[in-house]
Design an enzyme around this catalytic site. Structure first.
Site, PDB file in Angstrom:
ATOM      1  N   SER A 159     -30.173 -11.614   0.416  1.00 27.44           N
ATOM      2  CA  SER A 159     -31.603 -11.859   0.246  1.00 27.44           C
ATOM      3  C   SER A 159     -32.313 -11.831   1.590  1.00 27.44           C
ATOM      4  CB  SER A 159     -31.807 -13.231  -0.401  1.00 27.44           C
ATOM      5  OG  SER A 159     -33.159 -13.630  -0.322  1.00 27.44           O
ATOM      6  N   TYR A 168     -30.948 -22.116  -0.896  1.00 26.66           N
ATOM      7  CA  TYR A 168     -30.744 -20.790  -1.460  1.00 26.66           C
ATOM      8  C   TYR A 168     -30.416 -19.782  -0.354  1.00 26.66           C
ATOM      9  CZ  TYR A 168     -31.896 -16.218  -3.426  1.00 26.66           C
ATOM     10  OH  TYR A 168     -31.856 -14.902  -3.811  1.00 26.66           O
TER      11      TYR A 168
END
Length: 337
Positions: free
Chosen positions: A129, A154
């Site tokens: 990501s 995350y």
């Protein structure tokens, strides 16, 4: 011979589009998803139903943390490629429910790595990501920049995935490629993403929440560009780089068969401009409520995709005007507006 590919998270947004593309290319796809309720399960089910109607698709409802079932699946099929897209998504949700990220993004990923270790997989591709860039201020974000300061759990789990993949590439010679996705959007997207929630609120004449008072930029990347990039990278298998060193070596490669790419549009867009495009496509002006920055968020994302273009001769290029129109057209059809 028809190649067999495992796609985890196949009923998710990116997994669905990638599976559709690869099925159309003639691949045999084994799709895996736990069908969790992080967002509307009916949307995931609708994606799944479309895929199961296509020749060459087989679906299994399995959670990545279920090691026994993962191992059994790898014993049943001889996967040529594995594409791991299953993960607990969402920056803000990681602040309130951290253990969901440990289960899926860490324990689940090591189960995939272990299964690949004991099989003859030619290439493991996995989702990272743009959030790994965290507090970085130097732009555009390059895969040769350090990513040691995540600002959400995350992001930390995605950075951990890259480290875990490298260790397995080094120890067991498993070719791994990590893909840092930049704000993916488009038809069949996730309802928790800003563009989707904006459209939903605008259609219902409800106010939208605009964080950091609109002073943010995102490298919005259309889903078809993401799927095409992944398809082309399937056979770009990382090799050991014997000349690599830890002093001046490229941080996105290694002496192991390991590689990291950014997949982004290489064109940051101001949040206010993005909202304007959504308003124009819908034909309704948004009612805006402005707020400070949310915890775990970043001011700007901007992808350097030179490595990707050099590797496959392709980079995302869909404009937000074109991409948002396609999303709104889908949205109106799906919700029968």
């Amino acid at each position: 011979m028809t190649k067999t590919i495992l796609i985890t998270g196949a009923s998710g947004f990116i997994g669905f589009h990638l599976a559709k593309l690869l099925l159309d290319k003639g691949f045999c796809i084994i799709g895996l998803d736990n069908m969790n309720d992080y967002y509307d399960v009916t949307l995931k089910t609708a994606r799944k139903d479309i895929l199961t109607q296509k020749q060459g698709y087989t679906f299994y409802q399995i959670d990545l943390k279920d090691k026994k079932s993962i191992d059994a699946l790898f014993e049943e099929y001889a996967f040529d490629y594995v594409i791991n897209l299953a993960a607990q998504a969402g920056v803000r949700y990681s602040i309130v429910n951290p253990y969901a990220y440990v289960d899926s993004n860490l324990i689940g990923f090591v189960n995939i790595l272990e299964a690949c270790r004991h099989s003859s997989v030619k290439h493991l591709i996995y989702a990272s990501s743009s959030s790994v860039y965290g507090g970085n201020s130097r732009v555009p974000f390059s895969t040769d920049h350090p990513v040691d300061h995540p600002v959400s759990l995350y992001a930390a789990t995605k950075k951990a995935n890259e480290l875990m993949a490298h260790s397995y590439s080094h120890l067991y010679d498993i070719p791994t490629t990590g893909l840092r996705f930049f704000t993916v959007y488009g038809p069949w997207g996730r309802p928790d993403m800003a563009y989707y929630s904006f459209a939903d609120a605008i259609y219902r004449h409800q106010p939208i929440k605009v964080f950091n008072h609109g002073q943010m930029e995102r490298d919005f990347t259309y889903i078809d560009d993401i799927a095409e990039g992944m398809y082309q990278l399937l056979t770009v298998i990382p090799r050991c780089n014997s000349d690599w060193n830890d002093i001046d070596g490229d941080l996105s490669s290694s002496s192991a068969p390991y590689k990291i790419y950014n997949i982004g549009n290489n064109t940051p867009v101001k949040l206010e401009d993005f909202i304007s495009v959504i308003e124009d496509c819908i034909g309704i002006k948004a009612k805006k409520l402005y707020f400070d920055m949310q915890p775990g968020d970043v001011v700007r994302t901007y992808a350097d995709v030179d490595d990707l273009e050099e590797a496959i001769g392709f980079k995302p290029c869909t404009s937000i005007e074109s991409g948002i129109k396609k999303f709104i057209d889908w949205y109106k059809g799906y919700y029968q507006l």
